[in-house]
Design a protein around this motif. Structure first.
Motif, PDB file in Angstrom:
ATOM      1  N   GLY A 143       0.747  -1.146   0.049  1.00 21.31           N
ATOM      2  CA  GLY A 143      -0.127   0.043   0.006  1.00 21.31           C
ATOM      3  C   GLY A 143       0.896   1.231   0.022  1.00 21.31           C
ATOM      4  O   GLY A 143       2.039   1.031   0.287  1.00 21.31           O
ATOM      5  N   ASN A 144       0.380   2.475  -0.322  1.00 20.67           N
ATOM      6  CA  ASN A 144       0.876   3.502  -0.266  1.00 20.67           C
ATOM      7  C   ASN A 144       0.487   4.613   0.825  1.00 20.67           C
ATOM      8  O   ASN A 144       1.056   5.718   0.657  1.00 20.67           O
ATOM      9  N   VAL A 145      -0.084   4.175   1.880  1.00 20.73           N
ATOM     10  CA  VAL A 145      -0.329   4.738   3.083  1.00 20.73           C
ATOM     11  C   VAL A 145       0.675   4.799   4.263  1.00 20.73           C
ATOM     12  O   VAL A 145       0.960   3.523   4.426  1.00 20.73           O
ATOM     13  N   PRO A 146       1.571   5.572   4.459  1.00 24.80           N
ATOM     14  CA  PRO A 146       2.621   5.445   5.670  1.00 24.80           C
ATOM     15  C   PRO A 146       1.950   4.973   6.929  1.00 24.80           C
ATOM     16  O   PRO A 146       0.755   5.433   7.177  1.00 24.80           O
ATOM     17  N   VAL A 147       2.485   4.508   7.742  1.00 30.08           N
ATOM     18  CA  VAL A 147       2.140   4.086   8.880  1.00 30.08           C
ATOM     19  C   VAL A 147       2.831   5.230   9.994  1.00 30.08           C
ATOM     20  O   VAL A 147       4.108   5.467  10.048  1.00 30.08           O
ATOM     21  N   VAL A 148       2.043   5.537  11.025  1.00 29.62           N
ATOM     22  CA  VAL A 148       2.627   6.659  11.845  1.00 29.62           C
ATOM     23  C   VAL A 148       2.528   6.274  13.253  1.00 29.62           C
ATOM     24  O   VAL A 148       1.541   5.725  13.784  1.00 29.62           O
ATOM     25  N   TYR A 149       3.723   6.154  14.075  1.00 28.60           N
ATOM     26  CA  TYR A 149       3.801   5.495  15.371  1.00 28.60           C
ATOM     27  C   TYR A 149       3.980   6.808  16.566  1.00 28.60           C
ATOM     28  O   TYR A 149       4.532   7.657  16.292  1.00 28.60           O
ATOM     29  N   VAL A 150       3.153   6.653  17.561  1.00 33.06           N
ATOM     30  CA  VAL A 150       3.263   7.613  18.598  1.00 33.06           C
ATOM     31  C   VAL A 150       3.263   6.786  20.138  1.00 33.06           C
ATOM     32  O   VAL A 150       2.715   5.705  20.134  1.00 33.06           O
ATOM     33  N   MET A 151       4.213   7.556  20.925  1.00 32.94           N
ATOM     34  CA  MET A 151       4.164   6.970  22.441  1.00 32.94           C
ATOM     35  C   MET A 151       3.459   7.907  23.032  1.00 32.94           C
ATOM     36  O   MET A 151       3.682   8.995  23.257  1.00 32.94           O
ATOM     37  N   ARG A 152       2.422   7.054  24.067  1.00 30.94           N
ATOM     38  CA  ARG A 152       1.772   8.187  25.128  1.00 30.94           C
ATOM     39  C   ARG A 152       1.929   7.199  26.289  1.00 30.94           C
ATOM     40  O   ARG A 152       2.524   6.209  26.491  1.00 30.94           O
ATOM     41  N   THR A 153       1.548   7.998  27.246  1.00 28.45           N
ATOM     42  CA  THR A 153       1.256   7.176  28.631  1.00 28.45           C
ATOM     43  C   THR A 153      -0.124   7.518  29.079  1.00 28.45           C
ATOM     44  O   THR A 153      -1.134   8.401  28.483  1.00 28.45           O
ATOM     45  N   CYS A 154      -0.624   6.523  30.178  1.00 28.74           N
ATOM     46  CA  CYS A 154      -2.055   6.944  30.736  1.00 28.74           C
ATOM     47  C   CYS A 154      -1.999   6.424  32.180  1.00 28.74           C
ATOM     48  O   CYS A 154      -1.066   5.986  32.692  1.00 28.74           O
ATOM     49  N   ARG A 155      -3.101   6.710  32.788  1.00 30.17           N
ATOM     50  CA  ARG A 155      -3.009   6.193  34.177  1.00 30.17           C
ATOM     51  C   ARG A 155      -4.592   6.050  34.682  1.00 30.17           C
ATOM     52  O   ARG A 155      -5.381   6.851  34.254  1.00 30.17           O
ATOM     53  N   ARG A 156      -4.804   5.227  35.423  1.00 26.18           N
ATOM     54  CA  ARG A 156      -6.188   5.040  36.058  1.00 26.18           C
ATOM     55  C   ARG A 156      -6.144   5.921  37.321  1.00 26.18           C
ATOM     56  O   ARG A 156      -5.446   5.670  38.394  1.00 26.18           O
ATOM     57  N   LEU A 157      -7.268   6.763  37.401  1.00 30.81           N
ATOM     58  CA  LEU A 157      -7.410   7.734  38.475  1.00 30.81           C
ATOM     59  C   LEU A 157      -8.578   7.456  39.573  1.00 30.81           C
ATOM     60  O   LEU A 157      -8.181   7.826  40.848  1.00 30.81           O
ATOM     61  N   PHE A 158      -9.522   7.110  39.247  1.00 37.23           N
ATOM     62  CA  PHE A 158     -10.621   6.834  39.976  1.00 37.23           C
ATOM     63  C   PHE A 158     -11.630   5.708  39.341  1.00 37.23           C
ATOM     64  O   PHE A 158     -11.637   5.506  38.092  1.00 37.23           O
ATOM     65  N   GLU A 159     -12.189   4.926  40.457  1.00 38.66           N
ATOM     66  CA  GLU A 159     -13.092   3.745  40.082  1.00 38.66           C
ATOM     67  C   GLU A 159     -14.333   4.323  41.033  1.00 38.66           C
ATOM     68  O   GLU A 159     -14.357   4.288  41.980  1.00 38.66           O
ATOM     69  N   GLY A 160     -15.159   4.150  40.313  1.00 35.11           N
ATOM     70  CA  GLY A 160     -16.574   4.197  41.151  1.00 35.11           C
ATOM     71  C   GLY A 160     -17.847   4.433  40.191  1.00 35.11           C
ATOM     72  O   GLY A 160     -17.902   3.558  39.285  1.00 35.11           O
ATOM     73  N   SER A 161     -18.702   5.264  40.414  1.00 32.42           N
ATOM     74  CA  SER A 161     -20.104   5.365  39.477  1.00 32.42           C
ATOM     75  C   SER A 161     -20.032   7.056  39.562  1.00 32.42           C
ATOM     76  O   SER A 161     -20.038   7.780  40.306  1.00 32.42           O
ATOM     77  N   ALA A 162     -20.807   7.233  38.388  1.00 32.14           N
ATOM     78  CA  ALA A 162     -21.291   8.574  38.056  1.00 32.14           C
ATOM     79  C   ALA A 162     -22.689   8.530  38.453  1.00 32.14           C
ATOM     80  O   ALA A 162     -23.696   7.803  38.406  1.00 32.14           O
ATOM     81  N   LEU A 163     -23.279   9.802  39.531  1.00 28.41           N
ATOM     82  CA  LEU A 163     -24.448   9.787  39.918  1.00 28.41           C
ATOM     83  C   LEU A 163     -25.171  10.799  39.295  1.00 28.41           C
ATOM     84  O   LEU A 163     -24.756  12.004  38.825  1.00 28.41           O
ATOM     85  N   VAL A 164     -26.567  10.343  38.571  1.00 26.44           N
ATOM     86  CA  VAL A 164     -27.222  11.229  37.760  1.00 26.44           C
ATOM     87  C   VAL A 164     -28.639  11.172  38.309  1.00 26.44           C
ATOM     88  O   VAL A 164     -29.048  10.044  38.841  1.00 26.44           O
ATOM     89  N   ARG A 165     -29.363  12.330  38.013  1.00 28.33           N
ATOM     90  CA  ARG A 165     -30.896  12.495  38.694  1.00 28.33           C
ATOM     91  C   ARG A 165     -31.660  11.496  37.863  1.00 28.33           C
ATOM     92  O   ARG A 165     -31.721  11.311  36.635  1.00 28.33           O
ATOM     93  N   ARG A 166     -32.588  10.792  38.468  1.00 28.26           N
ATOM     94  CA  ARG A 166     -33.508  10.234  37.925  1.00 28.26           C
ATOM     95  C   ARG A 166     -34.360  10.945  36.970  1.00 28.26           C
ATOM     96  O   ARG A 166     -35.122  11.845  37.541  1.00 28.26           O
ATOM     97  N   LYS A 167     -35.066  10.687  35.829  1.00 32.13           N
ATOM     98  CA  LYS A 167     -35.977  11.707  35.117  1.00 32.13           C
ATOM     99  C   LYS A 167     -37.522  10.952  35.114  1.00 32.13           C
ATOM    100  O   LYS A 167     -37.546   9.582  35.229  1.00 32.13           O
ATOM    101  N   ALA A 168     -38.126  11.870  35.037  1.00 37.00           N
ATOM    102  CA  ALA A 168     -39.534  11.334  34.857  1.00 37.00           C
ATOM    103  C   ALA A 168     -39.914  10.418  33.499  1.00 37.00           C
ATOM    104  O   ALA A 168     -39.363  10.893  32.788  1.00 37.00           O
TER     105      ALA A 168
END
Length: 357
Positions: free
Chosen positions: A332-357
């Motif tokens: 193929g004629n489409v180049p491949v691009v490589y990128v290095m990133r990092t990530c981190r897990r910050l919080f585990e839980g639940s998002a609280l939302v109001r019940r709708k009628a």
């Protein structure tokens, strides 16, 4: 448990230089309208501080990742990105986000969607927004996701384990063509521009044609009201030319300003999201500029004096630098691009939302 609240499981993660809640697709409404209304409430959009939600009052921290089982045979997981507006109650699922993408594979493994290998795990992520497959490679010693490491990226304090992303087909994320207008360069309101649809859809412009260097601080560019008006006007015209119609309420195309490097890199880049200047650089933006560099005659290729792959490119952004590697694929004629990133897990839980009628 209070019966006037709904609890939706989520994990808040930093992906690259962005962060936001990650949800399993099965925990959100299948109907896009209902889903988006829920995300607006969760993030607290419609207020500049998102004071009544978990958004961070900034486009870089008002992002959502929705992950689920793959709907394609050539992928391991699906990833839908949602850019939740801050000041207005709107959700845009047109673009991809490569920074949030860097946390998708670790989230998917922890959620049981992908089985980890001992040592290293490769995960093929289907980005639902663009229909593209991106391969993520992460460290998984003893079959567990590792977040600690010695990799660093500018724009994020500290270090972490690296995440390697390979964009094998970063062409036509929204239009199916790298050059939606078939022109390598054109003029919009007196400015030279390349309209390109790579990992994201963008209009790339020369800083010098605005009387700028391209190495200005993000804050100074945002404070320049005259420049901001010109940039938004050009962006909207670019959207029309690229076939997107009226893009007043869309984040696409993204305006990208390039200039001469000031700190030993190859180019200075200022990336807009689209009205705010990114404090660093979007991964998809870096990949898209790299793709433009490979096409003779684009504003990027000319600025780099007819640069060609395989090679690395280092882009200077407001808080440092980002380096990408561009290689020619065996087929193929489409180049491949490589990128290095990092990530981190910050919080585990639940998002609280109001019940709708």
């Amino acid at each position: 448990m209070q019966d006037d609240l709904l609890r939706i499981p989520c994990v808040i993660m930093r992906g690259g230089t962005s962060k936001g809640p990650f949800f399993l697709a099965s925990d959100l409404p299948a109907d896009p309208t209902e889903r988006d209304a829920l995300l607006v409430e969760i993030m607290g959009s419609g207020h500049p501080l998102q004071i009544d939600g978990i958004g961070g009052g900034n486009t870089l921290s008002s992002k959502v990742a929705i992950v689920g089982p793959a709907t394609r045979a050539d992928a391991d997981v699906d990833y839908l990105f949602a850019q939740v507006k801050v000041d207005t109650a709107l959700v845009d699922t047109a673009p991809n986000c490569g920074n949030m993408l860097s946390a998708v594979a670790p989230f998917a493994i922890s959620a049981g969607l992908v089985a980890a290998r001992d040592g290293e795990t490769r995960v093929k992520v289907h980005n639902v927004n663009t229909g593209k497959i991106i391969e993520a490679r992460i460290h998984t010693p003893r079959g567990e996701v590792r977040y600690q490491g010695d990799a660093t990226i500018d724009g994020v304090p500290g270090d972490a384990a690296p995440v390697f992303l390979a964009f094998h087909d970063a062409v036509g994320a929204k239009t199916g063509r790298l050059l939606p207008t078939n022109a390598v360069m054109e003029t919009i309101q007196g400015r030279s521009a390349t309209l390109i649809d790579g990992a994201t859809s963008a209009v790339i412009l020369l800083a010098e044609e605005f009387g700028l260097a391209g190495s200005e601080t993000a804050r100074s560019l945002e404070a320049n009201d005259d420049f901001a008006r010109q940039l938004e006007s050009i962006r909207r015209e670019a959207g029309l030319r690229m076939g997107f119609g009226d893009v007043a309420n869309s984040v696409l195309p993204k305006p990208i300003l390039i200039g001469a490097p000031a700190k030993g890199g190859d180019l200075a880049i200022r990336y807009f999201t689209p009205l705010t200047c990114h404090t660093s650089l979007a991964t998809t933006g870096a990949v898209t500029v790299a793709m433009a560099a490979t096409v003779a005659g684009t504003v990027v290729n000319r600025a780099l004096n007819n640069w060609s792959a395989p090679a690395e490119l280092t882009f200077e952004h407001p808080t440092g630098r980002m380096t990408v590697r561009v290689e020619n694929q065996a087929s193929g004629n489409v180049p491949v691009v490589y990128v290095m990133r990092t990530c981190r897990r910050l919080f585990e839980g639940s998002a609280l939302v109001r019940r709708k009628a």
